[in-house]
Write a protein that holds these residues in place. Structure first.
Motif, PDB file in Angstrom:
ATOM      1  N   LEU A 102       0.836  -1.196   0.000  1.00  0.00           N
ATOM      2  CA  LEU A 102       0.000   0.000   0.000  1.00  0.00           C
ATOM      3  C   LEU A 102       0.874   1.251   0.000  1.00  0.00           C
ATOM      4  N   HIS A 103       0.511   2.211  -0.829  1.00  0.00           N
ATOM      5  CA  HIS A 103       1.262   3.455  -0.934  1.00  0.00           C
ATOM      6  C   HIS A 103       0.404   4.606  -0.425  1.00  0.00           C
ATOM      7  N   ASP A 104       0.989   5.796  -0.516  1.00  0.00           N
ATOM      8  CA  ASP A 104       0.269   6.981  -0.057  1.00  0.00           C
ATOM      9  C   ASP A 104      -0.980   7.236  -0.889  1.00  0.00           C
ATOM     10  N   VAL A 105      -0.889   6.920  -2.182  1.00  0.00           N
ATOM     11  CA  VAL A 105      -2.054   7.140  -3.050  1.00  0.00           C
ATOM     12  C   VAL A 105      -3.215   6.261  -2.605  1.00  0.00           C
ATOM     13  N   ASP A 106      -2.895   5.013  -2.273  1.00  0.00           N
ATOM     14  CA  ASP A 106      -3.946   4.106  -1.812  1.00  0.00           C
ATOM     15  C   ASP A 106      -4.565   4.607  -0.512  1.00  0.00           C
ATOM     16  N   PHE A 107      -3.724   5.101   0.383  1.00  0.00           N
ATOM     17  CA  PHE A 107      -4.256   5.617   1.638  1.00  0.00           C
ATOM     18  C   PHE A 107      -5.133   6.845   1.397  1.00  0.00           C
ATOM     19  N   GLN A 108      -4.719   7.709   0.481  1.00  0.00           N
ATOM     20  CA  GLN A 108      -5.540   8.876   0.166  1.00  0.00           C
ATOM     21  C   GLN A 108      -6.874   8.450  -0.437  1.00  0.00           C
ATOM     22  N   GLN A 109      -6.819   7.448  -1.330  1.00  0.00           N
ATOM     23  CA  GLN A 109      -8.053   6.948  -1.931  1.00  0.00           C
ATOM     24  C   GLN A 109      -8.969   6.348  -0.861  1.00  0.00           C
ATOM     25  N   LEU A 110      -8.366   5.616   0.071  1.00  0.00           N
ATOM     26  CA  LEU A 110      -9.164   5.040   1.153  1.00  0.00           C
ATOM     27  C   LEU A 110      -9.773   6.131   2.028  1.00  0.00           C
ATOM     28  N   LYS A 111      -9.016   7.192   2.268  1.00  0.00           N
ATOM     29  CA  LYS A 111      -9.555   8.298   3.052  1.00  0.00           C
ATOM     30  C   LYS A 111     -10.738   8.947   2.344  1.00  0.00           C
ATOM     31  N   ILE A 112     -10.608   9.138   1.013  1.00  0.00           N
ATOM     32  CA  ILE A 112     -11.707   9.751   0.252  1.00  0.00           C
ATOM     33  C   ILE A 112     -12.941   8.856   0.297  1.00  0.00           C
ATOM     34  N   GLU A 113     -12.730   7.553   0.072  1.00  0.00           N
ATOM     35  CA  GLU A 113     -13.864   6.629   0.119  1.00  0.00           C
ATOM     36  C   GLU A 113     -14.490   6.587   1.513  1.00  0.00           C
ATOM     37  N   ASN A 114     -13.642   6.644   2.524  1.00  0.00           N
ATOM     38  CA  ASN A 114     -14.162   6.648   3.895  1.00  0.00           C
ATOM     39  C   ASN A 114     -15.012   7.890   4.150  1.00  0.00           C
ATOM     40  N   ALA A 115     -14.540   9.048   3.660  1.00  0.00           N
ATOM     41  CA  ALA A 115     -15.322  10.281   3.824  1.00  0.00           C
ATOM     42  C   ALA A 115     -16.653  10.185   3.086  1.00  0.00           C
ATOM     43  N   GLN A 116     -16.625   9.610   1.864  1.00  0.00           N
ATOM     44  CA  GLN A 116     -17.876   9.446   1.116  1.00  0.00           C
ATOM     45  C   GLN A 116     -18.838   8.517   1.846  1.00  0.00           C
ATOM     46  N   PHE A 117     -18.298   7.435   2.370  1.00  0.00           N
ATOM     47  CA  PHE A 117     -19.158   6.510   3.112  1.00  0.00           C
ATOM     48  C   PHE A 117     -19.737   7.166   4.361  1.00  0.00           C
ATOM     49  N   LEU A 118     -18.923   7.985   5.022  1.00  0.00           N
ATOM     50  CA  LEU A 118     -19.425   8.686   6.204  1.00  0.00           C
ATOM     51  C   LEU A 118     -20.547   9.650   5.838  1.00  0.00           C
ATOM     52  N   GLU A 119     -20.393  10.355   4.714  1.00  0.00           N
ATOM     53  CA  GLU A 119     -21.464  11.244   4.267  1.00  0.00           C
ATOM     54  C   GLU A 119     -22.731  10.461   3.941  1.00  0.00           C
ATOM     55  N   THR A 120     -22.559   9.315   3.272  1.00  0.00           N
ATOM     56  CA  THR A 120     -23.727   8.482   2.954  1.00  0.00           C
ATOM     57  C   THR A 120     -24.415   7.987   4.223  1.00  0.00           C
ATOM     58  N   ILE A 121     -23.602   7.579   5.197  1.00  0.00           N
ATOM     59  CA  ILE A 121     -24.172   7.102   6.465  1.00  0.00           C
ATOM     60  C   ILE A 121     -24.913   8.225   7.172  1.00  0.00           C
ATOM     61  N   GLU A 122     -24.348   9.437   7.133  1.00  0.00           N
ATOM     62  CA  GLU A 122     -25.018  10.578   7.762  1.00  0.00           C
ATOM     63  C   GLU A 122     -26.351  10.874   7.083  1.00  0.00           C
ATOM     64  N   ALA A 123     -26.358  10.814   5.737  1.00  0.00           N
ATOM     65  CA  ALA A 123     -27.617  11.054   5.011  1.00  0.00           C
ATOM     66  C   ALA A 123     -28.648   9.981   5.346  1.00  0.00           C
ATOM     67  N   ARG A 124     -28.191   8.732   5.402  1.00  0.00           N
ATOM     68  CA  ARG A 124     -29.124   7.642   5.740  1.00  0.00           C
ATOM     69  C   ARG A 124     -29.644   7.799   7.176  1.00  0.00           C
ATOM     70  N   ASN A 125     -28.793   8.263   8.066  1.00  0.00           N
ATOM     71  CA  ASN A 125     -29.250   8.486   9.441  1.00  0.00           C
ATOM     72  C   ASN A 125     -30.306   9.586   9.497  1.00  0.00           C
ATOM     73  N   GLN A 126     -30.098  10.651   8.718  1.00  0.00           N
ATOM     74  CA  GLN A 126     -31.109  11.711   8.671  1.00  0.00           C
ATOM     75  C   GLN A 126     -32.423  11.199   8.093  1.00  0.00           C
ATOM     76  N   GLU A 127     -32.330  10.400   7.018  1.00  0.00           N
ATOM     77  CA  GLU A 127     -33.550   9.822   6.452  1.00  0.00           C
ATOM     78  C   GLU A 127     -34.250   8.918   7.462  1.00  0.00           C
ATOM     79  N   LEU A 128     -33.452   8.142   8.194  1.00  0.00           N
ATOM     80  CA  LEU A 128     -34.040   7.264   9.203  1.00  0.00           C
ATOM     81  C   LEU A 128     -34.736   8.075  10.296  1.00  0.00           C
ATOM     82  N   THR A 129     -34.120   9.195  10.691  1.00  0.00           N
ATOM     83  CA  THR A 129     -34.750  10.054  11.704  1.00  0.00           C
ATOM     84  C   THR A 129     -36.068  10.622  11.191  1.00  0.00           C
ATOM     85  N   GLN A 130     -36.069  11.074   9.927  1.00  0.00           N
ATOM     86  CA  GLN A 130     -37.310  11.596   9.351  1.00  0.00           C
ATOM     87  C   GLN A 130     -38.378  10.512   9.256  1.00  0.00           C
ATOM     88  N   LEU A 131     -37.960   9.298   8.874  1.00  0.00           N
ATOM     89  CA  LEU A 131     -38.925   8.201   8.800  1.00  0.00           C
ATOM     90  C   LEU A 131     -39.492   7.860  10.178  1.00  0.00           C
TER      91      LEU A 131
END
Length: 341
Positions: free
Chosen positions: A217-246
């Motif tokens: 694993l190189h720095d590029v892979d770690f950066q890519q993993l960080k970006i994907e992790n941030a995207q997943f966190l945003e998706t989880i936050e959106a799903r949590n908001q939808e769940l709260t509204q539901l």
């Protein structure tokens, strides 16, 4: 106590030696000097330990405790120190409070490390001894069981008459069985050892693969993993908001449903009452008058019978009293008759 205070105490003691001091003052001075000497000795030993860890062995100077000095040299040395203290000649600067504190902290950390190592070694030794004791207990139980079986199968046969041949056969059979069990146990342990070696080899290969993957694993892979992790966190936050509204919508729906249920129950009760009201027919006037007269007659009859019951109860009470009096009189007459006879 600082070095200046020590020198002042020594100078005072030297000046006081020329005069005659009371015994109590001398004892206090000796006690104070003993306390100062013990504190200085502790600080010196701690500094020597710290200095010994910093300097290599061949460059270490001789310790203060190893320096031997004659009484005359020591007296001359103290005389020089006193003369220097009187004349005010500059002396070597001692350790500051911060330096002493640093030395004490390092010594405390070293002591804690030593205690930690000693505790780890003690626990390891204790586990080793516990394993030895457990193994000895298992071996002792096996020996005791073997002795019991030998006494049960062999010694009883030997004690019987004409049992020498049978006992010999049993001894040989017992030895063969023991050897067979030992061979079976050895084979089981060998197979278990082989399986453990295979498992160890497998675990080592898995660990080596993980290390190789981690190195790949190189720095590029770690950066890519960080970006994907941030995207997943945003998706989880959106799903949590939808769940709260539901959840909120579900709560509102339940409230509306309960309101409709209550309304349906009220409408059913109202419908039943309306039906009863629609089916109700008022009686005719003459029928009502007759029922009213009949009701009055029944109430009068009830009151009359209640009065009769009260009169009957009063009569019953009178009859009971008369019966009791007659009974008492009869008993008295019988007693008098028996007394007259």
């Amino acid at each position: 106590m600082t070095d200046d205070e020590i020198e002042s105490v020594l100078s005072d003691s030297h000046e006081g030696s020329e005069q005659e001091l009371p015994v109590i003052q001398l004892c206090g001075l000796v006690e104070e000097l003993s306390y100062v000497n013990s504190a200085l000795k502790t600080e010196t030993e701690m500094f020597e330990k710290y200095y010994a860890k910093l300097e290599p062995r061949d460059q270490r100077p001789s310790r203060l405790s190893e320096i031997k000095m004659s009484a005359a040299d020591y007296a001359q040395f103290r005389g020089r120190r006193r003369s220097k203290s009187r004349t005010g000649v500059d002396r070597g600067v001692g350790l500051t409070v911060d330096q002493k504190l640093e030395l004490v902290q390092k010594e405390l950390e070293d002591t804690k490390d030593d205690l930690r190592h000693m505790r780890a070694n003690a626990e390891r030794d204790m586990q080793h001894h516990e394993a030895i004791i457990e193994e000895a207990e298992i071996r002792w139980n096996e020996v005791a069981r073997a002795v019991h079986e030998f006494e049960k199968d062999i010694l009883k046969a030997i004690s019987k008459k004409k049992g020498s041949i049978l006992a010999t056969q049993k001894v040989m059979k017992y030895i063969e069985d023991t050897n067979r069990r030992r061979d079976n146990m050895k084979e089981k342990l060998r197979l278990k050892n082989v399986s453990l070696k295979v498992q160890r080899k497998k675990l080592l290969s898995q660990l080596r693969q993980k290390e190789e993957v981690g190195e790949a694993l190189h720095d590029v892979d770690f950066q890519q993993l960080k970006i994907e992790n941030a995207q997943f966190l945003e998706t989880i936050e959106a799903r949590n908001q939808e769940l709260t509204q539901l959840k909120l919508s579900s709560g509102n729906t339940l409230q509306v449903l309960n309101a409709y249920k209550d309304r349906a129950k009220a409408e059913a009760v109202n419908k039943r009452l309306r039906k009863q009201l629609a089916e109700f027919r008022a009686p005719q006037v003459m029928t009502y008058v007759r029922e009213k007269i009949l009701n009055g007659d029944l109430e009068k009859s009830i009151k009359m019978w209640e009065r009769k019951v009260e009169i009957a109860e009063m009569s019953l009470k009178g009859y009971r009293k008369a019966w009791n009096r007659m009974k008492i009189t009869n008993e008295q007459l019988q007693a008098d008759y028996l007394a007259g006879n």
